[in-house]
Design a protein around this motif. Sequence first.
Motif, PDB file in Angstrom:
ATOM      1  N   GLN A 582       0.828  -1.200   0.000  1.00  0.00           N
ATOM      2  CA  GLN A 582       0.000   0.000   0.000  1.00  0.00           C
ATOM      3  C   GLN A 582       0.865   1.253   0.000  1.00  0.00           C
ATOM      4  O   GLN A 582       0.512   2.265  -0.615  1.00  0.00           O
ATOM      5  CB  GLN A 582      -0.932   0.023   1.204  1.00  0.00           C
ATOM      6  N   SER A 583       2.009   1.197   0.684  1.00  0.00           N
ATOM      7  CA  SER A 583       2.917   2.342   0.673  1.00  0.00           C
ATOM      8  C   SER A 583       3.459   2.594  -0.728  1.00  0.00           C
ATOM      9  O   SER A 583       3.526   3.748  -1.181  1.00  0.00           O
ATOM     10  CB  SER A 583       4.077   2.092   1.647  1.00  0.00           C
ATOM     11  N   VAL A 584       3.837   1.522  -1.418  1.00  0.00           N
ATOM     12  CA  VAL A 584       4.301   1.657  -2.805  1.00  0.00           C
ATOM     13  C   VAL A 584       3.185   2.221  -3.679  1.00  0.00           C
ATOM     14  O   VAL A 584       3.399   3.134  -4.491  1.00  0.00           O
ATOM     15  CB  VAL A 584       4.781   0.293  -3.347  1.00  0.00           C
ATOM     16  N   SER A 585       1.984   1.682  -3.503  1.00  0.00           N
ATOM     17  CA  SER A 585       0.843   2.153  -4.283  1.00  0.00           C
ATOM     18  C   SER A 585       0.534   3.617  -3.987  1.00  0.00           C
ATOM     19  O   SER A 585       0.278   4.418  -4.894  1.00  0.00           O
ATOM     20  CB  SER A 585      -0.385   1.283  -3.990  1.00  0.00           C
ATOM     21  N   ALA A 586       0.577   3.985  -2.686  1.00  0.00           N
ATOM     22  CA  ALA A 586       0.288   5.366  -2.313  1.00  0.00           C
ATOM     23  C   ALA A 586       1.345   6.317  -2.870  1.00  0.00           C
ATOM     24  O   ALA A 586       1.017   7.419  -3.346  1.00  0.00           O
ATOM     25  CB  ALA A 586       0.213   5.493  -0.793  1.00  0.00           C
ATOM     26  N   GLY A 587       2.617   5.897  -2.799  1.00  0.00           N
ATOM     27  CA  GLY A 587       3.664   6.730  -3.366  1.00  0.00           C
ATOM     28  C   GLY A 587       3.486   6.924  -4.861  1.00  0.00           C
ATOM     29  O   GLY A 587       3.654   8.036  -5.388  1.00  0.00           O
ATOM     30  N   ALA A 588       3.126   5.851  -5.548  1.00  0.00           N
ATOM     31  CA  ALA A 588       2.910   5.944  -6.995  1.00  0.00           C
ATOM     32  C   ALA A 588       1.693   6.798  -7.309  1.00  0.00           C
ATOM     33  O   ALA A 588       1.705   7.593  -8.256  1.00  0.00           O
ATOM     34  CB  ALA A 588       2.737   4.541  -7.585  1.00  0.00           C
ATOM     35  N   ARG A 589       0.615   6.644  -6.510  1.00  0.00           N
ATOM     36  CA  ARG A 589      -0.584   7.453  -6.735  1.00  0.00           C
ATOM     37  C   ARG A 589      -0.397   8.902  -6.303  1.00  0.00           C
ATOM     38  O   ARG A 589      -1.215   9.759  -6.633  1.00  0.00           O
ATOM     39  CB  ARG A 589      -1.779   6.825  -5.992  1.00  0.00           C
ATOM     40  N   THR A 590       0.684   9.175  -5.553  1.00  0.00           N
ATOM     41  CA  THR A 590       1.052  10.564  -5.258  1.00  0.00           C
ATOM     42  C   THR A 590       1.800  11.178  -6.428  1.00  0.00           C
ATOM     43  O   THR A 590       1.478  12.277  -6.903  1.00  0.00           O
ATOM     44  CB  THR A 590       1.929  10.628  -4.001  1.00  0.00           C
ATOM     45  N   ILE A 591       2.804  10.451  -6.894  1.00  0.00           N
ATOM     46  CA  ILE A 591       3.625  10.950  -7.999  1.00  0.00           C
ATOM     47  C   ILE A 591       2.790  11.062  -9.277  1.00  0.00           C
ATOM     48  O   ILE A 591       2.911  12.037 -10.032  1.00  0.00           O
ATOM     49  CB  ILE A 591       4.835  10.030  -8.222  1.00  0.00           C
ATOM     50  N   GLY A 592       1.934  10.063  -9.521  1.00  0.00           N
ATOM     51  CA  GLY A 592       1.146  10.050 -10.754  1.00  0.00           C
ATOM     52  C   GLY A 592       0.289  11.297 -10.945  1.00  0.00           C
ATOM     53  O   GLY A 592       0.475  12.039 -11.918  1.00  0.00           O
ATOM     54  N   PRO A 593      -0.656  11.587 -10.024  1.00  0.00           N
ATOM     55  CA  PRO A 593      -1.496  12.776 -10.217  1.00  0.00           C
ATOM     56  C   PRO A 593      -0.708  14.086 -10.239  1.00  0.00           C
ATOM     57  O   PRO A 593      -1.000  14.976 -11.045  1.00  0.00           O
ATOM     58  CB  PRO A 593      -2.448  12.720  -9.017  1.00  0.00           C
ATOM     59  N   VAL A 594       0.294  14.224  -9.339  1.00  0.00           N
ATOM     60  CA  VAL A 594       1.056  15.475  -9.292  1.00  0.00           C
ATOM     61  C   VAL A 594       1.834  15.674 -10.586  1.00  0.00           C
ATOM     62  O   VAL A 594       1.804  16.758 -11.201  1.00  0.00           O
ATOM     63  CB  VAL A 594       2.004  15.482  -8.076  1.00  0.00           C
ATOM     64  N   LEU A 595       2.542  14.638 -11.022  1.00  0.00           N
ATOM     65  CA  LEU A 595       3.372  14.765 -12.212  1.00  0.00           C
ATOM     66  C   LEU A 595       2.527  14.986 -13.458  1.00  0.00           C
ATOM     67  O   LEU A 595       2.805  15.895 -14.268  1.00  0.00           O
ATOM     68  CB  LEU A 595       4.240  13.511 -12.371  1.00  0.00           C
ATOM     69  N   TRP A 596       1.481  14.184 -13.621  1.00  0.00           N
ATOM     70  CA  TRP A 596       0.698  14.292 -14.852  1.00  0.00           C
ATOM     71  C   TRP A 596      -0.230  15.506 -14.851  1.00  0.00           C
ATOM     72  O   TRP A 596      -0.564  16.013 -15.918  1.00  0.00           O
ATOM     73  CB  TRP A 596      -0.065  13.005 -15.114  1.00  0.00           C
ATOM     74  N   SER A 597      -0.622  15.992 -13.687  1.00  0.00           N
ATOM     75  CA  SER A 597      -1.361  17.259 -13.659  1.00  0.00           C
ATOM     76  C   SER A 597      -0.451  18.408 -14.093  1.00  0.00           C
ATOM     77  O   SER A 597      -0.884  19.324 -14.810  1.00  0.00           O
ATOM     78  CB  SER A 597      -1.902  17.527 -12.253  1.00  0.00           C
ATOM     79  N   THR A 598       0.808  18.346 -13.648  1.00  0.00           N
ATOM     80  CA  THR A 598       1.772  19.358 -14.085  1.00  0.00           C
ATOM     81  C   THR A 598       2.009  19.271 -15.585  1.00  0.00           C
ATOM     82  O   THR A 598       2.037  20.295 -16.288  1.00  0.00           O
ATOM     83  CB  THR A 598       3.093  19.184 -13.330  1.00  0.00           C
ATOM     84  N   LEU A 599       2.177  18.048 -16.081  1.00  0.00           N
ATOM     85  CA  LEU A 599       2.361  17.875 -17.523  1.00  0.00           C
ATOM     86  C   LEU A 599       1.135  18.330 -18.297  1.00  0.00           C
ATOM     87  O   LEU A 599       1.249  18.895 -19.395  1.00  0.00           O
ATOM     88  CB  LEU A 599       2.659  16.400 -17.831  1.00  0.00           C
TER      89      LEU A 599
END
Length: 646
Positions: A582-599
């Motif tokens: 879940q920590s790996v998933s949460a970290g990925a779901r943190t990076i995903g929205p932040v990075l792709w919203s910026t993109l």
Amino acid sequence: MTTSADRPSSYLLANVDSATASHMHNRSESTQSAQSTEASSLDAFTSGSSSSDVQRTKERYQDAEVTQELRAASPTRPAFIPGRSLHNIHRVNEEDSTSAPTAKAQLQKTKPVSWGDLPRKSQLAILTLTRLAEPVAQTSLFSYMYFMLQSFDASLSSASIASQAGMLAGSFTAAQCFTAVIWGRMADKESVGRKNVLIIGLVGTLVSVLGFGFSTSFYMAMFFRSLGGALNGNVSVMRTMVSEMVVEKKYQPKAFLIMPVTFNVGVLIGPLLGGWLQDPVKTFPGVVGPGSAIGGPDGVQWLQKFPYALPNLVTATFLFFSALLVCFGLEETHIDRKYYYDYGIEARRSVQRLIGRLLCRGPSHKYSRISSNPNEVELATSTPSTSLTPHMKLPIHRPKLPYRRIWTRNVLSTFLTHGLLAAHLGAFGNTYFLFLSTPRFDPAHPIPSSHTEQHLPFRFTGGLGLPPPTIGFAVALLGAFGLTLQFGIYSRITHKLGIVRSYRYALLLFPITYAFSPYLAILPTTSDPPHAADGSLLWLVICLLLLIQVVGRTFALPSTQILVNNCTPHPSVLGTVHGHAQSVSAGARTIGPVLWSTLYGVGLRKGVVGMAWWILSIEAILACLASRFQYEGSGHEIWLEGDEAK
């Protein structure tokens, strides 16, 4: 006479059925006598106990009989080698590998498990309702997040709102990334257990939802989102409890499907709820607006001041009742703590007994509950089950795998693919609702001002400009399609293909959806900009793309949960492994929205709205490649000294 024990192991492997019949025929009279005594004890117990206790006791005896028959039919286990992996043990015993085709053929002949075949259905139902509360709370804000951020600062551009939305979505998972491992390890502790961690997570989410609904600034909303993520480790705990309730692998595809099915129900309800209840003064002016029967001449003031509080109040109420349900209905599954006195369960049983006595005033009989340890079975008609001491448990000492030995090659490979999948799913959810909310490209007022014309196939911009209720409906389509597929074809396909192959095939579908999604902005519609996009062709293509994405998600999410559960090298670290996952998933779901919203924001500024989508498609392809390095484990690949004696 030659017995089955005198025959070589290869012969036993090739003749499992005949060996089983021989063993069952020659079972000793003492064993039969013991079983007869147990059956009579069970009958005596069932005559005066509640239906729930009777059902649990019957399941215990049935499980014991099934275990004896399986042990009789199974080939001799490999010699115990402390600390060795089963993968290596099977490699040493290569002569036993000839049984694989026979076992596979027998597996294929079995029928898929139905929902009615699942064990512990009442407990699984409680977990289902508990799981439902969270996706409703998390997805309801997708319908109005763009407009809520706009209300905080009306001067923000669409690109700035997209960046803030990514940070707001990522704040929950960022906090969860740092605390999920802690909650997983706490759930593995005998002094805490799974149930207490689950209650803490529900209460924490409730506080977070209320604070978010009454937020008046971006940073206030971000704080309460982060608080909810920090206090919530429930997904990993619920997956751990499902795996402990449903141990047999033949039931796991169906049991682990419960969580994704519930998530899809939440995805279906949440956006509709948020889109319908947001800003009720404008949505229902005749009910709570100025001059209405409820609002009076000025309308309901607190709803005007906090226009997005009502959907959060509704979800908070749902979370509150879910916490009560867990407290008084859910049984602990931790191997040691489940023998402790549970105040919530006993309070519920006391109320049930009181109601029973009030409804039936006839003579009552008291029986003690049969212990799960066969050596401690006592039938005492004078001691009720509530006389257990508050911290009574069985004196069983079980080996625990050291933390440093958790990190096997399969665990690392599974976590890598699990993280990549979570990253692009999280990024898709955030980018999708931003794309639906973004105003359409208007040649009369282009954004950016230098982009006056659309140039296919790559240089085009704009979104669909949909209002919150329509966005809620568009997001809810994900849940509707997912439910249909999960109840229709998931079990049949996974039964034929297996978990790993179904998982790998499903991952191939995501790049297709992501690559073609931005082209929705250039489809012909019945309304001209700046009006919202509409028309039958538009919704037909939206449904087609979402169907492809949901098919992939329907097979990928339950499969990745099973693979994470079965990659666990030892049962003693099951909660820890799920916590790390879940920590790996949460970290990925943190990076995903932040990075792709910026993109996404960068793409809007450059006049290339598809830039974020196409990079997301490349990331999904990497997840497909990473899945080639993982396999389905057994959940107990490392055997410690003392495991054989359990």
